[in-house]
Design a protein around this motif. Structure first.
Motif, short mmCIF file in Angstrom:
data_model
loop_
_atom_site.label_atom_id
_atom_site.label_comp_id
_atom_site.label_asym_id
_atom_site.label_seq_id
_atom_site.Cartn_x
_atom_site.Cartn_y
_atom_site.Cartn_z
N SER A 13 0.85 -1.19 0.00
CA SER A 13 0.00 0.00 0.00
C SER A 13 0.88 1.24 0.00
CB SER A 13 -0.95 0.00 1.20
OG SER A 13 -0.22 0.03 2.41
N GLN A 14 0.25 2.40 -0.20
CA GLN A 14 1.03 3.63 -0.27
C GLN A 14 0.23 4.79 0.29
OE1 GLN A 14 1.92 4.01 -4.45
NE2 GLN A 14 -0.22 4.00 -5.05
N ASP A 15 0.96 5.76 0.77
CA ASP A 15 0.38 7.03 1.23
C ASP A 15 1.03 8.11 0.38
OD1 ASP A 15 -0.25 9.43 2.45
OD2 ASP A 15 -0.15 8.61 4.46
N GLN A 53 2.20 11.44 1.94
CA GLN A 53 3.36 11.40 2.82
C GLN A 53 4.59 10.78 2.16
OE1 GLN A 53 3.38 12.78 5.88
NE2 GLN A 53 1.29 13.46 5.43
#
Length: 126
Positions: free
Chosen positions: A70-72, A75
């Motif tokens: 997953s990724q943000d 940020q």
């Protein structure tokens, strides 16, 4: 200068969980496909999971159903949640970037991933 910094590795017993993180420095996060490779002692580096800027994911067969990438984007962070860990998951795990925002090279083409972090060690005991 692109820099990838991994964290979150450690030692765990079989069946346990770990979450790896990768902080991205030096470019707008959504420019590349991001992912994780690993290398066990005496073995070649192998692709684990990758994700493009729209969330399209590719997983190695050996981790499907156990690992989640997953990724943000806000940020500049990339994650790898690893559940039901097995001793054969023991390896140095590397954060990588390459391809394009909407293109992830196949996991077999590690040389198309141009940027690599220093790695974080994951050890799973039986």
């Amino acid at each position: 200068q692109v820099q990838l910094v991994e964290s979150g590795g450690g030692s765990v017993q079989a069946g346990g969980s770990l979450r790896l993180s990768c902080q991205v420095f030096g470019y707008t996060y959504r420019r590349y496909c991001m992912g994780w490779f690993r290398q066990a002692p005496g073995k070649e580096r192998e692709g684990v999971a990758v994700i493009d800027s729209e969330g399209f994911k590719i997983y190695a067969d050996s981790v499907k159903g156990r690992f989640t990438i997953s990724q943000d984007n806000g940020q500049n962070l990339l994650y790898l949640q690893m559940n039901s860990l097995k001793p054969e998951d023991t390896a140095m795990y590397y954060c990588v970037a390459g391809g394009g925002a909407y293109y992830c090279p196949p996991l077999s083409r590690r040389f198309e991933y141009n940027y690599w972090g220093q790695g974080t060690q994951v050890t799973v005991s039986s």
